[in-house]
Design a protein around this motif. Structure first.
Motif, PDB file in Angstrom:
ATOM      1  N   ASN A 586      42.262  38.129  33.425  1.00 10.65           N
ATOM      2  CA  ASN A 586      41.040  37.331  33.577  1.00 10.65           C
ATOM      3  C   ASN A 586      40.281  37.214  32.264  1.00 10.65           C
ATOM      4  O   ASN A 586      39.796  36.144  31.894  1.00 10.65           O
ATOM      5  CB  ASN A 586      40.129  37.953  34.641  1.00 10.65           C
ATOM      6  N   ARG A 590      39.553  33.797  29.985  1.00 11.68           N
ATOM      7  CA  ARG A 590      38.192  33.374  29.620  1.00 11.68           C
ATOM      8  C   ARG A 590      38.050  33.216  28.113  1.00 11.68           C
ATOM      9  O   ARG A 590      37.480  32.240  27.617  1.00 11.68           O
ATOM     10  CB  ARG A 590      37.168  34.392  30.129  1.00 11.68           C
ATOM     11  N   ASP A 633      34.023  41.548  37.232  1.00  7.51           N
ATOM     12  CA  ASP A 633      35.363  41.498  37.832  1.00  7.51           C
ATOM     13  C   ASP A 633      35.725  42.845  38.449  1.00  7.51           C
ATOM     14  O   ASP A 633      36.282  42.918  39.552  1.00  7.51           O
ATOM     15  CB  ASP A 633      36.408  41.146  36.767  1.00  7.51           C
TER      16      ASP A 633
END
Length: 648
Positions: A586, A590, A633
């Motif tokens: 993740n 990003r 997250d």
């Protein structure tokens, strides 16, 4: 900002030593013996140390390598075996004549340097100078090479001055010139016993630094400044000054300080005298020393102030009562960010400190408690970037906020004895999702906290690829936590006594604490860390101590302590392990989509530190932004796994 910082450092290299410590040959010899007896590795002088001492002494005198030519000092910069053996014999006998000879060479070099500065005053400067042009240079081999070096430095100074928007470029450059002159005069002027004391202080500094990068000697004034940095407090009026050449301009007034509460001084006021003593022409550290003093005593400042709507100035005498000032802004900063049905708590701890009223652990607890009182804390982001360490017991105490009882750090001293430092808290103050943010300047006590929480699996360490790598501990002849600590007029020293390790048995020495998830910052690829300092100690390890057997406790007391201690010990946690890969994916996705971030990384790799995108990168603190995203997250994944477990 980068160039401004660079030249503050450059100026500091030329700041004078001020008062001379009360040293003589006998005292120096005894201090060297004391330091040897305490040091973790070196116990006596050797040819290797002699060569280091000589090179350190030369660089103490000429840190920018702009005074000496190599031919003038080659006998000492590259000493032969016979020279080292001769000096070894002299030092053991307390004979320091060779250092007086080198010092005389420096005085001659100052005259030459002043001539060169006059010669280059009308010469054109190099275009687009780079910091790398003057980094890690050898001694100049010729007069022309020295002139070229001086021109490059001057070009960098002009470039740095051009980036300052709050004062004229000419004033900045004149201030640099003034500090150079003051430092030169500080070497030239002392005579007789003062001259000898000055040389002996340089010898002692050079000796300490030859043992390792963190063994240091402090003059009395340097010791006072070191105490301020460790305790994060001082006694004074709470005003920050800048040398304006025609006085010392008040640039900032600290909140709740005597200067603010008195309402007698204003920004831009210029101090021209202190207690009736004129200060124009003095150097800044001396002026600061005159303003500081004992608590509840008065200091009279003579100031010049611009009249309203006029270019004329008026002279005023103002009296301010000195007080103890706690430098809260350099201790801990806290905030929170909404997330879901709660908040992400942010704690930025700048150092590890303790005095009679405050400590880093207490302040972190208070900050968390304040947020917890009004919000549901879903995750904590502990920011240790730029934290260079501090007091070892406070690193243990801060770690104890997040874990049950257990070993946090172990130290192995110069005798080989291992001692364990434990958190004795029955339950953690906060036991939820935790992320520790580091960069290449997170060092020492900060590395203990990061690595111990990582060892137990209690936190994810994120940020730069690794931390600084200072795994050694020092003892200081002056106790920073003692009230009203008196400074020895002979000076003080700190000496490296050994290495520290966390519960895994690993030491961050040289290697640093590795990040579980890398979020590159401005310093990630820079030459910053223990491996880049002079004479670092090598890495070492000891057995892991997750199962604390209390082996360092004397047998008669071990049974009694075991009954009170060996329950509810912190266990190794694996809750974050399975989540690490999706967290990395993740974050990677990003960051790849963030064009500003990627462009900044390219400029850093190309060493283009003037690129505008780096100002955006640093100003927006994109590393911190992504750290928040990673923690969010983590919280989400943990809650999701809990929901699935409940469903099963």
């Amino acid at each position: 900002m980068r160039f401004f910082t660079l030249f503050l450092l450059l100026i500091s290299a030329f700041l004078p030593s001020q008062e001379q410590p009360l040293l003589n040959n006998f005292v120096l010899k005894n201090k060297m013996a004391e330091i040897f007896s305490a040091h973790v590795r070196y116990k006596e002088l050797s040819p290797v140390l002699i060569e280091r001492i000589l090179n350190n002494f030369l660089e103490e005198l000429d840190p920018t390598k702009t005074y000496f030519l190599e031919s003038e000092i080659t006998l000492w910069a590259h000493p032969s075996e016979s020279t080292k053996q001769e000096l070894l014999k002299d030092l053991k006998e307390g004979d320091y004549k060779v250092f007086h000879l080198i010092f005389d060479k420096m005085l001659a070099a100052i005259k030459k340097h002043r001539q060169l500065m006059q010669e280059i005053s009308g010469l054109s400067l190099p275009q687009d100078p780079k910091l790398e042009d003057i980094n890690d240079l050898p001694w100049a081999k010729s007069r022309n090479e020295l002139i070229d070096r001086l021109l490059k430095i001057k070009a960098l100074q002009v470039k740095a001055a051009g980036k300052l928007s709050d004062e004229p470029k000419e004033l900045f450059l004149k201030r640099i010139e003034k500090y150079r002159r003051i430092r030169e005069e500080d070497l030239i002027q002392p005579q007789g016993e003062e001259h000898n004391r000055l040389i002996l202080s340089y010898i002692l500094k050079s000796f300490c630094q030859a043992l390792d990068a963190h063994t240091n000697y402090f003059t009395p004034q340097e010791a006072r400044q070191f105490m301020i940095q460790v305790q994060e407090k001082l006694i004074g009026i709470g005003a920050m000054l800048r040398d304006a050449l025609d006085g010392f301009e008040i640039m900032r007034i600290l909140d709740n300080s005597p200067a603010q509460k008195s309402q007698k001084i204003k920004l831009k006021d210029k101090i021209i005298a202190i207690n009736g003593r004129p200060v124009i022409g003095m150097d800044l550290p001396d002026v600061v020393e005159l303003i500081r003093g004992q608590a509840n005593t008065k200091v009279v400042l003579t100031i010049l102030r611009l009249k309203e709507n006029s270019k004329e100035t008026e002279k005023l005498n103002v009296t301010i009562v000195r007080e103890e000032i706690i430098l809260d802004e350099s201790r801990v900063e806290s905030s929170f960010e909404p997330f879901g049905d709660g908040v992400i708590a942010y704690i930025h701890l700048f150092s590890f400190y303790q005095d009679q009223k405050h400590s880093s652990a207490q302040d972190v607890k208070k900050a968390l408690a304040k947020i917890q009182k009004e919000h549901k804390i879903k995750g904590v982001l502990l920011d240790l970037r730029g934290n260079a360490g501090g007091l070892l017991p406070q690193a243990v105490a801060v770690s104890g906020i997040f874990i049950n009882k257990g070993i946090v750090a172990s130290i192995k001293d110069n005798t080989g004895r291992i001692q364990h430092l434990r958190s004795l808290e029955n339950t953690p103050f906060y036991d939820g999702p935790l992320v520790v943010l580091i960069n290449r300047t997170s060092a020492s006590a900060a590395e203990i906290v990061a690595q111990s929480l990582q060892d137990y699996g209690r936190a994810l360490v994120i940020g730069d690829e690794r931390s600084f790598g200072k795994g050694s501990f020092q003892t200081f002849t002056l106790d920073p936590s003692a009230p009203n600590g008196q400074i020895n007029p002979e000076g003080e020293y700190k000496v490296t006594r050994g290495l520290y390790y966390t519960v895994s048995g690993k030491s961050p020495q040289l290697k640093g604490v590795p990040a579980d998830l890398v979020i590159p910052g401005l310093l990630n690829d820079q030459k910053v860390g223990e491996e880049s300092v002079k004479y670092p100690l090598e890495n070492d390890s000891i057995p892991a101590h997750f199962d604390d057997d209390l082996s360092d406790i004397m047998p008669p007391y071990r049974k009694k302590i075991e009954q009170l201690y060996k329950h509810n010990l912190q266990k190794r946690i694996t809750a974050y392990t399975s989540l690490l890969e999706p967290l990395k994916e993740n974050s990677k996705e990003r960051l790849l989509k963030n064009k500003t971030y990627q462009n900044a990384l390219k400029e850093i790799k190309n060493k283009n530190f003037d690129a505008p995108v780096l100002e955006v990168f640093a100003g927006g603190d994109l590393q911190l932004t992504e750290a928040y995203n990673v923690l969010k997250d983590l919280v989400y994944f943990l809650e999701l796994s809990q929901c699935r477990a409940a469903g099963d």
